[in-house]
Design a protein around this motif. Structure first.
Motif, PDB file in Angstrom:
ATOM      1  N   SER A 130      71.925  27.159 -68.328  1.00  0.00           N
ATOM      2  CA  SER A 130      71.886  26.045 -68.341  1.00  0.00           C
ATOM      3  C   SER A 130      70.551  25.152 -68.766  1.00  0.00           C
ATOM      4  CB  SER A 130      72.010  24.547 -67.010  1.00  0.00           C
ATOM      5  OG  SER A 130      73.310  24.250 -66.513  1.00  0.00           O
ATOM      6  N   TRP A 163      65.935  20.716 -62.081  1.00  0.00           N
ATOM      7  CA  TRP A 163      67.354  20.466 -61.600  1.00  0.00           C
ATOM      8  C   TRP A 163      66.560  19.438 -60.236  1.00  0.00           C
ATOM      9  CZ3 TRP A 163      68.579  22.674 -57.343  1.00  0.00           C
ATOM     10  CH2 TRP A 163      70.553  22.274 -56.420  1.00  0.00           C
ATOM     11  N   ALA A 214      65.114  25.046 -66.327  1.00  0.00           N
ATOM     12  CA  ALA A 214      65.883  23.963 -65.880  1.00  0.00           C
ATOM     13  C   ALA A 214      65.704  24.074 -64.364  1.00  0.00           C
ATOM     14  CB  ALA A 214      67.532  24.368 -66.525  1.00  0.00           C
ATOM     15  N   CYS A 221      69.583  26.726 -61.225  1.00  0.00           N
ATOM     16  CA  CYS A 221      70.204  25.078 -60.842  1.00  0.00           C
ATOM     17  C   CYS A 221      70.842  25.152 -59.081  1.00  0.00           C
ATOM     18  CB  CYS A 221      71.046  24.796 -61.923  1.00  0.00           C
ATOM     19  SG  CYS A 221      69.769  24.332 -63.329  1.00  0.00           S
ATOM     20  N   ASP A 255      70.123  19.966 -70.469  1.00  0.00           N
ATOM     21  CA  ASP A 255      71.241  20.229 -70.273  1.00  0.00           C
ATOM     22  C   ASP A 255      70.982  19.202 -69.254  1.00  0.00           C
ATOM     23  OD1 ASP A 255      72.892  21.916 -72.357  1.00  0.00           O
ATOM     24  OD2 ASP A 255      72.646  23.650 -70.906  1.00  0.00           O
ATOM     25  N   PHE A 261      76.002  23.017 -62.887  1.00  0.00           N
ATOM     26  CA  PHE A 261      74.595  23.491 -63.368  1.00  0.00           C
ATOM     27  C   PHE A 261      74.743  25.088 -63.638  1.00  0.00           C
ATOM     28  CE2 PHE A 261      73.003  19.364 -63.679  1.00  0.00           C
ATOM     29  CZ  PHE A 261      73.373  18.519 -64.577  1.00  0.00           C
ATOM     30  N   GLN A 286      65.831  27.459 -70.596  1.00  0.00           N
ATOM     31  CA  GLN A 286      66.825  28.079 -70.067  1.00  0.00           C
ATOM     32  C   GLN A 286      65.729  28.147 -68.189  1.00  0.00           C
ATOM     33  OE1 GLN A 286      68.959  31.769 -71.256  1.00  0.00           O
ATOM     34  NE2 GLN A 286      70.894  30.381 -71.329  1.00  0.00           N
TER      35      GLN A 286
END
Length: 322
Positions: free
Chosen positions: A9, A262, A258, A280, A13, A5, A255
């Motif tokens: 991302s 993660w 993310a 990420c 996602d 990523f 975004q």
């Protein structure tokens, strides 16, 4: 299969194909900014999310999309929490500790930014007291409620790089108050808290990481003023273009959520434990010159001795030992 990523991302996602049924996650600041998107993505993938908010009536209205997107048994509930009041923090922690199974992930997401000079209920500088001390007490009171192998994610900021960290005068009692400096200190404290929490709990598989979500247009920057913010962004864009780069672009809220997801659910424990992450991935230490949107974490934010000293100072300030 390992997936890669990057800065583009999104929350969906990162969680694509991930089944979170049976996972229980605590998320502070669930009713604004990236908190809403983080809660929505988690519930949409089957997690049970316990979100906190200062104003429950307002929070229920703005988080309606979280419930409407919940799937695969995902659910969402709200509890009241005002991080600027340790009385509220302790009450919230007691309520959460007395109900429900253990948490798989705790996400310390809530915070304030560049506020005018002020004090929390107990007299601490507003940003340090809210962003760090509030979470320090909440998370530590709930530490035994994090399942073995669980994870803590503390939302910090690249702003930690704007000023060296010092344990002296954290309440600005002897030096002039500067909103951005106070914010930077509180975000460095967030990272140091993750470093020491990770050290104290890794023996049972609980790991802690700090994350920078990116530069996102949310209500967090409301104290800076629209004109000031726009002028700063225009200046930064001009500098980027002069260096042959693309002009500045805000990250979307999707975004921005993310990296939190993660670090909390996708990355390997040993990869992120005690580390600082952005876009990420885990960031490299960089104490040299950094452009406004370059990556990197300052070494002082990861220093284990400073982390231990801050932990002790924080205990003294809040009157509790963890």
């Amino acid at each position: 299969m390992n997936r890669t990523f990057n800065a583009a991302s999104t929350a969906d996602d990162v969680l694509d194909g991930i089944d979170l049924r049976g996972r229980r996650i605590l998320l502070t600041g669930a009713s604004s900014g990236i908190g809403i998107e983080t809660a929505r993505a988690l519930a949409a993938h089957g997690a049970h999310v316990v979100g906190t908010a200062r104003d429950l009536s307002n929070a229920q209205a703005v988080t309606a999309a979280v419930l409407s997107d919940a799937a695969n048994g995902g659910s969402f509930e709200l509890v009241e929490l005002d991080l600027s009041s340790l009385e509220s923090v302790r009450r919230c922690a007691d309520r959460i500790a007395d109900s429900g199974p253990l948490f798989d992930v705790v996400i310390a997401n809530a915070g304030v930014m560049a506020t005018p000079a002020g004090r929390t209920r107990e007299g601490f500088e507003t940003q340090f007291g809210t962003n760090h001390l509030g979470h320090f007490v909440l998370v530590n009171r709930l530490a035994s409620r994090i399942a073995d192998g669980g994870r803590l994610v503390v939302v910090a900021s690249a702003s930690h790089r704007s000023a060296p960290f010092s344990l002296d005068d954290l309440n600005f009692e002897r030096t002039p108050y500067e909103p951005q400096l106070a914010y930077a200190r509180s975000k460095t404290a967030n990272i140091l808290f993750a470093v020491e929490f990770d050290r104290r709990h890794r023996a049972r598989g609980v790991r802690a990481a700090a994350v920078h979500p990116g530069t996102i247009r949310t209500g967090l920057g409301r104290h800076m003023g629209q004109e000031v913010m726009e002028a700063a962004i225009e200046k930064l864009s001009a500098a980027l273009v002069a260096e042959g780069q693309a002009p500045f672009q805000w990250k979307s809220v999707a975004q921005g959520a993310a990296t939190t997801l993660w670090a909390g659910l996708i990355a390997a424990p040993d990869e992120v434990g005690g580390r600082y992450c952005e876009n990420c991935h885990v960031s490299e230490v960089n104490d040299g010159p950094l452009g406004p949107f370059a990556e990197g974490v300052r070494s002082y934010a990861l220093d284990p001795e400073t982390a231990r000293l801050l932990w002790r100072r924080s205990e003294e300030m809040v009157g509790e030992t963890f």
